[in-house]
Design an enzyme around this catalytic site. Structure first.
Site, mmCIF file in Angstrom:
data_model
loop_
_atom_site.group_PDB
_atom_site.id
_atom_site.type_symbol
_atom_site.label_atom_id
_atom_site.label_comp_id
_atom_site.label_asym_id
_atom_site.label_seq_id
_atom_site.Cartn_x
_atom_site.Cartn_y
_atom_site.Cartn_z
ATOM 1 N N ASP A 9 -44.261 7.539 62.077
ATOM 2 C CA ASP A 9 -44.148 7.406 63.523
ATOM 3 C C ASP A 9 -42.883 6.597 63.779
ATOM 4 O OD1 ASP A 9 -44.222 6.686 66.177
ATOM 5 O OD2 ASP A 9 -46.279 5.927 66.143
ATOM 6 N N SER A 27 -26.072 16.666 71.933
ATOM 7 C CA SER A 27 -25.909 17.922 72.668
ATOM 8 C C SER A 27 -24.890 17.770 73.789
ATOM 9 C CB SER A 27 -27.246 18.381 73.258
ATOM 10 O OG SER A 27 -27.477 17.812 74.523
ATOM 11 N N TYR A 39 -32.625 12.640 79.508
ATOM 12 C CA TYR A 39 -32.111 13.443 78.391
ATOM 13 C C TYR A 39 -30.624 13.148 78.197
ATOM 14 C CZ TYR A 39 -30.989 17.503 75.485
ATOM 15 O OH TYR A 39 -30.550 18.315 74.460
ATOM 16 N N LYS A 80 -28.677 11.320 74.926
ATOM 17 C CA LYS A 80 -27.653 12.036 74.156
ATOM 18 C C LYS A 80 -26.302 11.323 74.231
ATOM 19 C CE LYS A 80 -30.455 15.163 72.722
ATOM 20 N NZ LYS A 80 -30.956 15.075 71.326
ATOM 21 N N THR A 133 -35.108 28.562 68.276
ATOM 22 C CA THR A 133 -36.353 28.046 67.720
ATOM 23 C C THR A 133 -37.397 29.163 67.678
ATOM 24 O OG1 THR A 133 -37.182 27.380 69.892
ATOM 25 C CG2 THR A 133 -35.888 25.753 68.655
#
Length: 283
Positions: A63, A148, A160, A164, A195
């Site tokens: 974890d 990304s 997000y 990044k 994916t």
């Protein structure tokens, strides 16, 4: 002796492809994920599949929000492999409803911070600290942050992009402090990834990008392998690189032989940082 890599979040998605490609290239690949490591579990199934094709993949339950658990992974690698040549920071977690949500940040729960920043950014820093201690002592190594184009333009959500961009700045500043140690750090911008979930959806494009020209997870792994083997990688330490462009320059293709497209034009340019961690103004 085989070189040793650790891929965080290696049980699925991009991480899974990186584990598979590195093992096929002859690396001893340690990889982390949630859950068990028996042949019936997700981690164990990947390890068994890699082993069946002659590779060496070693699963470890971790974890990445638990610093003690992360430290234990590095202690295990040191005890059993005695070295670490490559860290690929790929662990990531999606907030509830992330796939396809378009709500503005003020309508999203603030708990989005935990998966996107605590896992998607802080966990990479913690792993990099442990990796650097081993690598600096050995005088060689490479840290790769999986990032990304969300650093350059809005993509998915505010948090997000925050995570990044933080990964890119992390690699840039780590490169400054690693100078002269023999250890390098880079950030790698991926394009659309093919994916299993995306391929199973039946879509032919996603967010305006063609799946036919997207990147296989294993493509990313082959690019990482090439960068890790590049004798001049130290000259690019601190830079934000684009996986599709790195692959094209080296003749690396997807599993079906296609060449993935770079999203440079769609997002208005390339990486925010150049070699040495210097800020770039030219895309």
């Amino acid at each position: 002796m085989a070189r040793v890599a650790l891929v965080t979040g290696g049980a699925g998605g991009v991480g899974r492809g990186v584990v598979t490609a590195l093992a096929a290239a002859g690396w001893t690949v340690w990889f982390t994920g949630r859950g068990g490591t028996t042949p019936e579990d997700r981690l164990g199934r990947l390890a068994a599949r890699v082993t069946a094709t002659g590779g060496d993949a070693r699963p470890v339950t971790c974890d990445h929000t638990d610093d003690a658990a992360v430290r234990a992974v590095f202690e295990q690698i040191a005890a059993e492999s005695g070295r670490l040549d490559l860290l690929v920071n790929s662990v990531w977690a999606a907030p509830d409803g992330f796939v396809g949500f378009d709500a503005p940040f003020w309508e999203r729960p603030v708990t989005d911070w935990r998966p996107l920043v605590d896992v998607g950014l802080r966990a990479h820093y913690v792993a990099s600290v442990h990796a650097a201690r081993t690598m600096v002592a050995a005088g060689s190594g490479l840290v790769v942050n999986i990032s990304s184009f969300g650093s350059r333009g809005h993509l998915h959500s505010v948090l997000y992009g925050v995570a990044k961009t933080g990964l890119d700045k992390m690699a840039a500043d780590m490169a400054v402090e690693l100078r002269g140690t023999g250890v390098s750090a880079i950030s790698l911008w991926l394009g659309l990834i093919r994916t299993r979930m995306l391929l199973a959806s039946g879509l032919t494009e996603f967010a305006g990008f063609s799946l036919d020209r997207a990147e296989d997870p294993t493509f990313v792994g082959r690019v990482v392998d090439a960068l890790a083997r590049d004798p001049s990688i130290a000259d690019r330490s601190g830079a934000t690189l684009i996986s599709a462009e790195e692959g094209r320059a080296r003749g690396i293709t997807n599993d079906d032989g296609t060449q993935p497209d770079s999203h440079r034009d769609a997002f208005g340019g390339g990486g925010l940082f150049g070699p040495g961690g210097t800020a770039t103004t030219v895309g």
